[in-house]
Motif scaffolding. Structure first.
Motif, PDB file in Angstrom:
ATOM      1  N   CYS A  90       0.838  -1.199   0.000  1.00 50.32           N
ATOM      2  CA  CYS A  90       0.000   0.000   0.000  1.00 50.32           C
ATOM      3  C   CYS A  90       0.874   1.250   0.000  1.00 50.32           C
ATOM      4  O   CYS A  90       1.805   1.374   0.806  1.00 50.32           O
ATOM      5  N   THR A  91       0.572   2.187  -0.869  1.00 49.74           N
ATOM      6  CA  THR A  91       1.354   3.418  -0.975  1.00 49.74           C
ATOM      7  C   THR A  91       1.279   4.236   0.312  1.00 49.74           C
ATOM      8  O   THR A  91       2.298   4.757   0.791  1.00 49.74           O
ATOM      9  N   LYS A  92       0.084   4.347   0.879  1.00 50.84           N
ATOM     10  CA  LYS A  92      -0.069   5.154   2.101  1.00 50.84           C
ATOM     11  C   LYS A  92       0.703   4.540   3.258  1.00 50.84           C
ATOM     12  O   LYS A  92       1.337   5.244   4.041  1.00 50.84           O
ATOM     13  N   HIS A  93       0.659   3.225   3.398  1.00 47.56           N
ATOM     14  CA  HIS A  93       1.401   2.578   4.476  1.00 47.56           C
ATOM     15  C   HIS A  93       2.909   2.744   4.286  1.00 47.56           C
ATOM     16  O   HIS A  93       3.649   3.012   5.241  1.00 47.56           O
ATOM     17  N   GLN A  94       3.393   2.564   3.063  1.00 48.60           N
ATOM     18  CA  GLN A  94       4.815   2.660   2.816  1.00 48.60           C
ATOM     19  C   GLN A  94       5.337   4.083   2.998  1.00 48.60           C
ATOM     20  O   GLN A  94       6.417   4.287   3.540  1.00 48.60           O
ATOM     21  N   ASN A  95       4.580   5.085   2.534  1.00 48.41           N
ATOM     22  CA  ASN A  95       5.011   6.470   2.718  1.00 48.41           C
ATOM     23  C   ASN A  95       5.026   6.853   4.196  1.00 48.41           C
ATOM     24  O   ASN A  95       5.902   7.594   4.648  1.00 48.41           O
ATOM     25  N   MET A  96       4.062   6.342   4.954  1.00 47.86           N
ATOM     26  CA  MET A  96       4.058   6.613   6.394  1.00 47.86           C
ATOM     27  C   MET A  96       5.246   5.929   7.057  1.00 47.86           C
ATOM     28  O   MET A  96       5.885   6.506   7.957  1.00 47.86           O
ATOM     29  N   ALA A  97       5.577   4.716   6.630  1.00 49.07           N
ATOM     30  CA  ALA A  97       6.733   4.010   7.184  1.00 49.07           C
ATOM     31  C   ALA A  97       8.033   4.750   6.875  1.00 49.07           C
ATOM     32  O   ALA A  97       8.938   4.814   7.714  1.00 49.07           O
ATOM     33  N   LEU A  98       8.124   5.339   5.694  1.00 47.87           N
ATOM     34  CA  LEU A  98       9.315   6.102   5.334  1.00 47.87           C
ATOM     35  C   LEU A  98       9.452   7.354   6.202  1.00 47.87           C
ATOM     36  O   LEU A  98      10.566   7.752   6.573  1.00 47.87           O
ATOM     37  N   LEU A  99       8.336   7.988   6.542  1.00 48.38           N
ATOM     38  CA  LEU A  99       8.390   9.150   7.437  1.00 48.38           C
ATOM     39  C   LEU A  99       8.853   8.736   8.837  1.00 48.38           C
ATOM     40  O   LEU A  99       9.630   9.443   9.486  1.00 48.38           O
ATOM     41  N   LEU A 100       8.391   7.579   9.310  1.00 47.26           N
ATOM     42  CA  LEU A 100       8.814   7.103  10.625  1.00 47.26           C
ATOM     43  C   LEU A 100      10.297   6.752  10.630  1.00 47.26           C
ATOM     44  O   LEU A 100      10.996   6.964  11.628  1.00 47.26           O
ATOM     45  N   ARG A 101      10.808   6.216   9.534  1.00 52.25           N
ATOM     46  CA  ARG A 101      12.252   5.950   9.447  1.00 52.25           C
ATOM     47  C   ARG A 101      13.044   7.240   9.523  1.00 52.25           C
ATOM     48  O   ARG A 101      14.127   7.288  10.112  1.00 52.25           O
ATOM     49  N   CYS A 102      12.478   8.291   8.929  1.00 57.44           N
ATOM     50  CA  CYS A 102      13.136   9.603   8.999  1.00 57.44           C
ATOM     51  C   CYS A 102      13.210  10.078  10.443  1.00 57.44           C
ATOM     52  O   CYS A 102      14.254  10.571  10.895  1.00 57.44           O
ATOM     53  N   GLU A 178      -4.840   7.628   9.320  1.00 57.35           N
ATOM     54  CA  GLU A 178      -5.781   7.076  10.299  1.00 57.35           C
ATOM     55  C   GLU A 178      -7.131   6.773   9.654  1.00 57.35           C
ATOM     56  O   GLU A 178      -7.733   5.724   9.922  1.00 57.35           O
ATOM     57  N   SER A 179      -7.611   7.674   8.791  1.00 60.55           N
ATOM     58  CA  SER A 179      -8.864   7.410   8.076  1.00 60.55           C
ATOM     59  C   SER A 179      -8.716   6.213   7.132  1.00 60.55           C
ATOM     60  O   SER A 179      -9.626   5.389   6.996  1.00 60.55           O
ATOM     61  N   HIS A 180      -7.562   6.129   6.501  1.00 58.64           N
ATOM     62  CA  HIS A 180      -7.277   5.019   5.589  1.00 58.64           C
ATOM     63  C   HIS A 180      -7.309   3.683   6.335  1.00 58.64           C
ATOM     64  O   HIS A 180      -7.943   2.719   5.879  1.00 58.64           O
ATOM     65  N   VAL A 181      -6.659   3.609   7.484  1.00 58.75           N
ATOM     66  CA  VAL A 181      -6.617   2.375   8.268  1.00 58.75           C
ATOM     67  C   VAL A 181      -8.016   2.013   8.761  1.00 58.75           C
ATOM     68  O   VAL A 181      -8.401   0.832   8.781  1.00 58.75           O
ATOM     69  N   PHE A 182      -8.804   3.009   9.154  1.00 63.29           N
ATOM     70  CA  PHE A 182     -10.179   2.749   9.591  1.00 63.29           C
ATOM     71  C   PHE A 182     -10.978   2.082   8.476  1.00 63.29           C
ATOM     72  O   PHE A 182     -11.693   1.091   8.711  1.00 63.29           O
ATOM     73  N   ARG A 183     -10.868   2.590   7.254  1.00 65.40           N
ATOM     74  CA  ARG A 183     -11.634   2.006   6.139  1.00 65.40           C
ATOM     75  C   ARG A 183     -11.123   0.605   5.793  1.00 65.40           C
ATOM     76  O   ARG A 183     -11.910  -0.272   5.427  1.00 65.40           O
ATOM     77  N   VAL A 184      -9.811   0.413   5.889  1.00 65.96           N
ATOM     78  CA  VAL A 184      -9.254  -0.925   5.634  1.00 65.96           C
ATOM     79  C   VAL A 184      -9.870  -1.942   6.582  1.00 65.96           C
ATOM     80  O   VAL A 184     -10.383  -2.998   6.160  1.00 65.96           O
ATOM     81  N   ARG A 185      -9.828  -1.636   7.871  1.00 63.11           N
ATOM     82  CA  ARG A 185     -10.341  -2.570   8.867  1.00 63.11           C
ATOM     83  C   ARG A 185     -11.849  -2.736   8.757  1.00 63.11           C
ATOM     84  O   ARG A 185     -12.375  -3.851   8.905  1.00 63.11           O
ATOM     85  N   ARG A 186     -12.542  -1.638   8.492  1.00 60.79           N
ATOM     86  CA  ARG A 186     -14.004  -1.696   8.419  1.00 60.79           C
ATOM     87  C   ARG A 186     -14.459  -2.604   7.274  1.00 60.79           C
ATOM     88  O   ARG A 186     -15.368  -3.432   7.448  1.00 60.79           O
ATOM     89  N   GLN A 187     -13.830  -2.473   6.115  1.00 59.40           N
ATOM     90  CA  GLN A 187     -14.248  -3.271   4.970  1.00 59.40           C
ATOM     91  C   GLN A 187     -13.973  -4.760   5.199  1.00 59.40           C
ATOM     92  O   GLN A 187     -14.792  -5.611   4.827  1.00 59.40           O
ATOM     93  N   TYR A 188     -12.841  -5.103   5.803  1.00 61.93           N
ATOM     94  CA  TYR A 188     -12.561  -6.506   6.095  1.00 61.93           C
ATOM     95  C   TYR A 188     -13.511  -7.046   7.164  1.00 61.93           C
ATOM     96  O   TYR A 188     -13.939  -8.206   7.108  1.00 61.93           O
TER      97      TYR A 188
END
Length: 569
Positions: A90-102, A178-188
C-alpha cells in the motif's frame, strides 16, 4: 589451536548479551524474519570474499571451512534465498513508514510500524528534536526521460523540507492515514460479518483482474519473444449457503482475448457469470459484489448504473462493495496465480503451445484444476457490451472517489456510503439507515430512454431528486467549462493537457489526458480517461496545434503555457 563448536557458540552468546564488538546480525525485521549475509550459501562450495572477511572479523584465530560454517548456522539466521521480497504494498502505508524511518534516523524513538505508531497515546515532540532541514523519502510519480521519450514512473524520491513544513505535512499525512486504516479494517470486518450471517439465496461474489498472462512457447524465435500475445484473466470466488446452511465456495476464472480492463469488459463478464450463479441456485435473491476500487474497472458511473438497475437487467438485486485502495488482496490473487502456474508448467513440459486466448482456455478446461470452472468471454461479446453501455445517458455519481458501498434501488437510483454497513436495517430493510452515512442519488439523465418499471418507494425517488437539485458543497467553480474544450489540469502533483468529455453537475469532470513529450504533447495509444475534481482544472487553453512533418505531435501556444506555469506555481 582451533576453537571447539561449544566455545564458538559461547562466544557468540556473550557478544550478543553484552552488545559489544562487531555484530553480524542485521536487526531489521522483514516479514518477521531475521537474516544475515553471513549465512549465504554458495552452491558451488567456494568461499566468497565477503564471507571470509566476516568470519575473520568475528573469529580472527579460527580456521573454518565453508561447509562447517554453513552447518553451524543458528536456526534463526536465515539464508538470503529464504527471505521474501514484498511487492504490491500500500502506498499510504509505505510512505508513512518512510516518514517514521526519517524520525528514527533523527534520534526520535518511534516504532517503524505505522499502525503501531498510530496506537501510541503520547506523540513525540518533533519541534525540539528535528533539525532545521529535514531529509526524508517518499514514493511518488515522477516524470523521466528515457531515449528521448518522457513518461511517468513511480519511484522513491529523496526530499528536503524545512522543519515547520515537514511537521505540518507529517501531521496531515498521519490524519489521512488514520482514516485510511479505519476504512481498511471496516471493509474486512464487513465482509467477514457478511459471510457469518449470509442468508440463503444470497451470493458473495469476490473478483478481481489478474495480471495478464503472456503466451509463450517452449522453443520460440527471437521476434516472438518481443511480440508476445496477452490473455486477460479474471478470477472470481463465489460464496453461498448450501442446503445444510454451511458456507461453501465455487471458483471461476474468466478467460478473454479482450485486453482492456474496463467497465465494458466487466459488463461482459457479468453477463457470462450470472447465469452460472442461477445454475447453483435458481432462487437467487441478492448478489453482494466485493472488488477493489479502480475507477477504470469497477468504480465508475457505468457500473453504478448497472447496480442501480441490476434487477431489471439481470433479474436479481445487487450491492457492490469496494475494499480500500491498496488492500484488495484476497483469494482471487491465489486463484489467478494457480491458473497461470498450471499453464507455465504445461508449456515447460512440452505438452502444449499457447499462442492466444483460445489455446489458454482449451488447456484450462482440460487441465487437472477440477475445482475451478473456466468461462470464456470473447472480444465480440465485449463489443456488444460496449454498444449497450454507449446507449446509456448516465449522470456521474457525486463523490465517486469516496464510494465504498453501493445499493441498487431500481429506476436508476442508488444509495451509497463511504464504508459498507451490514447492520440489520441496512442489510435486511427495504431502505438503509440514513443515519449510518448513506446518501441517495439518481443516475438517470432526464433524456435517458431506458424504460424501467419499478415499484420503489416514491419518497426515495423524491429524496434522490432533492439531492440532485442541491448545489455543490465543495469549492465553487471559478471556470466555466464546456464539453469538448481543452484545459490544463493537475494530476499526481504535475499538470497535463486534457480534453473535456463530460461535466458533472456537482464537482467532477471527465477528461481524456494527453501525454507530455518534453515540450510537446501527444495522444496516447490508449485513452487516459479519468474523472477529476473541478478544482484540479487549472485553466482553459487553446486547442493544441499539430507540428512537425509527421503531424503526430502537438504544441501549446506560448501564452497558454506561460499562463499554466504561473497558475500552477
Amino acid at each position: 589451536m582451533p576453537l571447539s563448536r561449544a566455545e564458538i557458540q559461547k562466544g557468540y552468546r556473550e557478544r550478543k548479551k553484552a552488545k559489544e564488538g562487531e555484530s553480524y546480525l542485521r536487526k531489521e525485521r522483514t516479514r518477521r524474519m531475521k537474516y544475515c549475509s553471513l549465512s549465504r550459501v554458495v552452491n558451488q562450495g567456494k568461499k566468497t570474499k565477503k564471507q571470509t572477511e566476516c568470519r575473520a572479523k568475528v573469529h580472527p584465530n579460527v580456521e573454518l571451512s565453508l561447509a562447517t560454517f554453513c552447518r553451524m548456522r543458528p536456526k534463526h539466521i536465515l539464508n538470503t534465498s529464504m527471505i521474501s521480497r514484498s511487492c504490491c504494498l500500500c502506498t499510504k502505508h509505505q510512505n508513512m513508514a518512510l516518514l517514521l524511518r526519517c524520525l528514527k534516523s533523527n534520534g526520535i524513538q518511534v516504532p517503524l510500524n505505522p499502525e503501531s505508531f498510530m496506537k501510541q497515546t503520547d506523540q513525540p515532540n518533533l519541534q525540539d528534536k528535528l533539525p532545521d532541514d529535514v531529509k526524508y523519502s517518499q514514493w511518488k510519480r515522477i516524470e523521466v526521460t528515457e531515449k528521448g521519450k518522457t513518461k511517468n514512473v513511480t519511484r522513491i524520491v529523496e526530499l528536503n523540507a524545512e522543519k515547520k513544513l515537514f511537521i505540518e505535512s507529517f501531521q496531515a499525512q498521519l490524519k489521512e492515514f488514520e482514516s485510511h486504516v479505519f476504512r481498511v479494517r471496516r471493509q474486512y470486518q464487513e465482509i467477514k460479518s457478511l459471510k457469518d450471517k449470509l442468508p440463503k439465496h444470497h451470493f458473495i461474489v469476490q473478483m478481481d483482474f489478474a495480471e495478464n498472462y503472456s503466451c509463450k512457447s517452449n522453443e520460440e524465435i527471437q521476434s516472438a519473444y518481443w511480440n508476445m500475445t496477452s490473455v486477460t484473466l479474471h478470477p472470481i470466488v463465489v460464496y453461498f449457503m448450501n442446503t445444510d446452511m454451511k458456507l461453501e465456495h465455487q471458483s471461476f476464472v474468466v478467460v478473454s482475448d479482450e485486453l482492456s480492463h474496463s467497465a465494458i469488459t466487466v459488463h461482459g463478464i457479468l453477463e457470462k457469470m450470472i447465469p452460472k450463479l442461477k445454475e447453483i441456485d435458481e432462487d437467487v435473491e441478492m448478489i453482494h459484489y466485493w472488488t477493489d476500487g479502480p475507477t477504470s474497472q469497477y468504480r465508475n458511473k457505468q457500473v453504478f448504473f448497472t447496480i442501480a438497475n441490476h434487477k431489471e437487467i439481470f433479474g436479481v438485486q445487487a450491492r457492490w462493495n469496494y475494499f480500500e485502495a491498496g488492500h484488495g488482496k484476497g483469494p482471487c490473487d491465489g486463484l489467478g496465480g494457480t491458473t497461470k502456474r498450471m499453464a507455465d508448467e504445461a508449456v515447460r513440459s512440452g505438452r502444449t503451445v499457447i499462442q492466444h486466448a483460445d489455446d489458454f482456455f482449451k488447456l484450462a478446461v482440460e487441465s487437472n484444476l477440477k475445482g475451478i470452472k473456466f468461462l470464456f468471454v470473447s472480444s465480440d461479446e465485449c463489443k456488444s457490451a460496449a454498444n449497450i453501455l454507449s446507449a446509456r445517458n448516465v449522470k456521474p455519481l457525486q463523490g465517486t472517489f469516496k464510494v465504498h458501498a453501493v445499493i441498487g434501488k431500481g429506476n436508476s437510483i442508488v444509495a451509497w456510503n463511504e464504508v459498507s454497513c451490514h447492520c440489520d436495517q441496512c442489510f435486511l430493510g427495504d431502505n438503509p439507515n440514513f443515519d449510518h452515512g448513506w446518501k441517495v442519488q439518481s443516475l438517470n439523465n432526464r433524456t435517458n430512454n431506458l424504460k424501467i418499471n419499478t415499484g420503489e418507494d416514491d419518497k426515495l425517488a423524491e429524496e434522490a431528486d432533492k439531492v440532485m437539485e442541491q448545489p455543490p458543497t465543495t469549492n465553487e467553480r471559478k471556470i466555466d467549462l464546456i464539453d469538448g474544450e481543452y484545459v490544463a489540469a493537475k494530476y499526481d502533483r504535475t499538470w497535463y493537457i486534457a480534453k473535456i468529455l463530460q461535466i458533472d453537475d456537482s464537482d467532477e469532470v471527465e477528461v481524456t489526458f494527453m501525454e507530455r513529450k518534453k515540450q510537446l504533447f501527444q495522444w496516447p495509444a490508449r485513452e487516459n480517461i479519468l474523472w477529476i475534481p473541478v478544482t484540479d482544472v487549472i485553466c482553459k487553453v487553446t486547442e493544441p496545434v499539430y507540428t512537425g512533418k509527421s503531424k503526430r505531435m502537438l504544441k501549446l501556444l506560448p501564452e497558454d503555457k506561460e499562463k499554466i506555469l504561473n497558475l500552477f506555481q
